[in-house]
Structures are given as C-alpha cells and as structure tokens.
Design an enzyme around this catalytic site. Sequence first.
Site, mmCIF file in Angstrom:
data_model
loop_
_atom_site.group_PDB
_atom_site.id
_atom_site.type_symbol
_atom_site.label_atom_id
_atom_site.label_comp_id
_atom_site.label_asym_id
_atom_site.label_seq_id
_atom_site.Cartn_x
_atom_site.Cartn_y
_atom_site.Cartn_z
ATOM 1 N N LYS A 131 -14.161 -45.283 -76.010
ATOM 2 C CA LYS A 131 -12.586 -46.616 -76.056
ATOM 3 C C LYS A 131 -12.891 -47.799 -75.941
ATOM 4 O O LYS A 131 -13.620 -47.992 -75.113
ATOM 5 C CB LYS A 131 -11.913 -45.700 -74.959
ATOM 6 C CG LYS A 131 -10.420 -46.723 -74.279
ATOM 7 C CD LYS A 131 -9.649 -46.061 -73.385
ATOM 8 C CE LYS A 131 -8.644 -46.687 -73.333
ATOM 9 N NZ LYS A 131 -8.155 -47.317 -72.126
ATOM 10 N N ARG B 277 -1.043 -52.932 -72.015
ATOM 11 C CA ARG B 277 -0.834 -54.102 -70.797
ATOM 12 C C ARG B 277 0.601 -54.895 -70.662
ATOM 13 O O ARG B 277 1.146 -54.084 -69.810
ATOM 14 C CB ARG B 277 -2.042 -54.896 -70.366
ATOM 15 C CG ARG B 277 -3.262 -53.845 -70.261
ATOM 16 C CD ARG B 277 -4.342 -54.990 -69.626
ATOM 17 N NE ARG B 277 -6.074 -54.172 -69.633
ATOM 18 C CZ ARG B 277 -6.512 -54.656 -69.754
ATOM 19 N NH1 ARG B 277 -6.755 -56.350 -69.318
ATOM 20 N NH2 ARG B 277 -8.174 -53.899 -69.529
ATOM 21 N N TYR C 32 -1.432 -43.970 -82.272
ATOM 22 C CA TYR C 32 -0.272 -44.533 -82.337
ATOM 23 C C TYR C 32 0.181 -43.843 -83.139
ATOM 24 O O TYR C 32 1.959 -44.116 -83.614
ATOM 25 C CB TYR C 32 -0.449 -45.705 -81.350
ATOM 26 C CG TYR C 32 -0.701 -46.456 -79.829
ATOM 27 C CD1 TYR C 32 0.365 -46.142 -79.097
ATOM 28 C CD2 TYR C 32 -2.384 -46.731 -79.878
ATOM 29 C CE1 TYR C 32 -0.084 -46.342 -77.251
ATOM 30 C CE2 TYR C 32 -2.778 -46.634 -79.123
ATOM 31 C CZ TYR C 32 -1.497 -46.404 -77.402
ATOM 32 O OH TYR C 32 -2.098 -46.408 -75.953
ATOM 33 N N LYS D 282 -15.887 -46.123 -72.124
ATOM 34 C CA LYS D 282 -14.591 -47.538 -72.086
ATOM 35 C C LYS D 282 -15.203 -48.282 -71.521
ATOM 36 O O LYS D 282 -15.532 -48.454 -70.081
ATOM 37 C CB LYS D 282 -13.234 -46.856 -70.845
ATOM 38 C CG LYS D 282 -12.792 -47.317 -70.680
ATOM 39 C CD LYS D 282 -11.577 -46.963 -69.896
ATOM 40 C CE LYS D 282 -10.315 -48.818 -69.724
ATOM 41 N NZ LYS D 282 -8.841 -47.969 -68.728
ATOM 42 N N LYS E 249 -11.482 -56.452 -65.781
ATOM 43 C CA LYS E 249 -12.422 -55.412 -65.694
ATOM 44 C C LYS E 249 -13.349 -54.997 -65.385
ATOM 45 O O LYS E 249 -14.113 -53.894 -65.461
ATOM 46 C CB LYS E 249 -11.516 -54.270 -65.697
ATOM 47 C CG LYS E 249 -9.504 -54.360 -65.676
ATOM 48 C CD LYS E 249 -9.241 -53.223 -66.451
ATOM 49 C CE LYS E 249 -7.667 -52.972 -65.762
ATOM 50 N NZ LYS E 249 -6.960 -51.997 -66.321
ATOM 51 N N SER F 108 -4.333 -49.218 -78.313
ATOM 52 C CA SER F 108 -3.070 -50.525 -78.830
ATOM 53 C C SER F 108 -3.388 -51.967 -80.078
ATOM 54 O O SER F 108 -3.158 -52.059 -80.687
ATOM 55 C CB SER F 108 -2.555 -50.683 -77.250
ATOM 56 O OG SER F 108 -3.567 -52.409 -76.497
#
Length: 336
Positions: A258, A211, A323, A201, A227, A284
């Site tokens: 990802k 987010r 999605y 990731k 992060k 997303s």
Amino acid sequence: MNSSPLLRRPRRLRRTPAIRALVEETRVGPADLIAPLFVREGGGDPEPVGSMPGIVRWPLDRLITEARELASLGIPGVALFPVTDPALKDPRGSAALDPEGLVPRTVRALKAAVPELLVFTDLALDPFTSHGHDGILTADGSDVDNDPTVAVLAQMAVLHASAGADFVAPSDMMDGRVRAVRTALDAAGFHGTGILAYAAKFASAYYGPFRDAVGSASAAGTRSLDKRTYQLNPANRREAVDDALLDEAEGADLLMVKPAGPYLDVLSELRRATRLPLAAYQVSGEYAQLQAAARLGWLDLAKTRDESLLAIKRAGADVILTYFAREVAEAHRGRP
Ligand code: PBG
C-alpha cells in the site's frame, strides 16, 4: 519486396478481438475486489467525501443496504473504516476498545444481515486518537510507542473477532504486531479469524483524501501528520520486502502492499519472495487523481480505472482494495 524475412510477427496475436481474448494474461473482475467503506454514527443521508467523488460516509442502516448490493454484485468483502466523533477521541485512542463502539456494532450488523460478505476490520489507532497517530505516544510525545501500542492492537483484534470480523487488518506498521495479534486471537479461541497484514505500507502522500474522510488529517488541525518513524520510506524497496516477510513469519495470512499503483515494483518483488496470497490497496489519492483528471475531461475514467486495476493485478496482486469496487462490479454485471 513481397516475401518477408520475419519469422515472428507478434501482431498475429492481436489481429482480432477473439484472438486477443484467447491470449489475454490478466483479467480483473468483481471477485478480485474488496470495497473500503466509511461508517459514521447517526442516521440520515450518506455524507459525500469532498476529495473522493462518489465515496461517502455511511450511516449504519444505509451501509447495510450498500453491503447487500455489493454482495449481490459479486464483491466478496468490505474493509471498514470508522469516522469517530471528535468528542470520543483522546491521546490513547481509548474508544478503539469500546465493545459498543462503532466498529463492533457495524461488524455485528453486517454479519447478521449479509453473512456471506467478508468483513475486514482495520487495526490501528488513528481514527480514535486526538493527535491522529496510529498508536499511543511516548511520554515526551515525540514518537509512537511501539510495544504499548501493539498491546492495544491485540485487544482490538479480539474485540473485532468476537464481533464477527472474518479478517483483522493491522495497518499501523508497529514492529511485532502480527505475532501479538495472532497470539491474542488464538488465546481467545479465534483460530479461524485471519490476518490481512498491511505488510509494506509506505509513508505516502497519497493517503490525503482518506484522512479527510475519517477526520484524522492533523494534530488538532495544526500540522500535517508525519508517520515516517513507522511507515516505510518510499525510497526503500529492499526494506519493504524484508518487513513484509517478517509479517509472514509472524503468522499473517495475506500480505498487502500500500499504496498500489506507485509501488508495483514492490508488489512484483514480493510476489516472487512469498507464496502467500497478496493484496494491494489502491488508496484514496490514487482514486482521487483519476477522478480529478476525468472531471477536467483529461482522462477517460472507466478506461483508466480498469487499466490501473489491471496493472496492479498483473504485478502480482490476488486481491485489490479499491474505491472503484462498486463501479467495476456494475460494469461487469451480466458478464461471465
Ligand atoms: C490508517 C490507515 C490509512 C489508510 C488506511 N488505514 C491512512 C494513514 O495511514 O494515514 C489510507 C487509505 C487510503 O488512503 O485510502 N491506519
């Protein structure tokens, strides 16, 4: 000139739809797809997510109806993401361990209503922490503290498994969390609960719309979240494959890359490095960019959607979190 010197004419295999179908190497169908779903407290109408057209935050009762429809469309599973009331967030993400929290309640309701639909739950603290990081911070607040975070994730896994989750999905990128989660699940008797590890990731800017959706965008609305001390550097493929293989060694059942589309090289290299099934998360931002271009009339949404998923499967993914799951399944309705 009428006699051709060509021995090979590759266009022969592209001549008609029947021939093209015969030699097609990769196909994407509903059975390959997992639908991420956002769930929120309360009733009423689903709330649209501004940066993700067509995606909503579901109240629990409506989420059950949606899940039933997804199952009847041939989608094998859903990945749950909770939207936590800001009043319940604290620096330690304590709400993550509430047995009556939104996630365990949703899992119980889903497994009671649509038992055949697989439920994947996310293991990470970001929906629950007031600072938005995936774990508990060190005393000086400068970083996420690995081992205390892993201890909480292991408890969270047992909570989700006891609610009925089929797979828990550590998405936090802490070191050693897969082993801790496996050990805790086994100690509690949940030998059959699987681990879908977010194995590679990346610290990606493509998570922005997510987010917004879960309300973890920034530390008290001040700065965007960094992060990079736990998620992978987008520049590093070798490190990504190495870290993913650690998750296999620690007991992961499925390994995930990802984001998906911008990291097909990682997916393809990992495909050669492991025999485990692979998943990829079309995140997303990948969804939002196709939607945005389509809204401007610059791209054909259905065609770019299908091509983007095909590319992810061709690179090595057996399972795709997307999605677009519902739309693709609807487009396949009635097809073999
Ligand atoms: C958090 C988590 C994130 C996503 C899934 N789980 C965001 C993050 O790491 O900040 C992103 C999914 C998406 O963008 O669709 N642990």
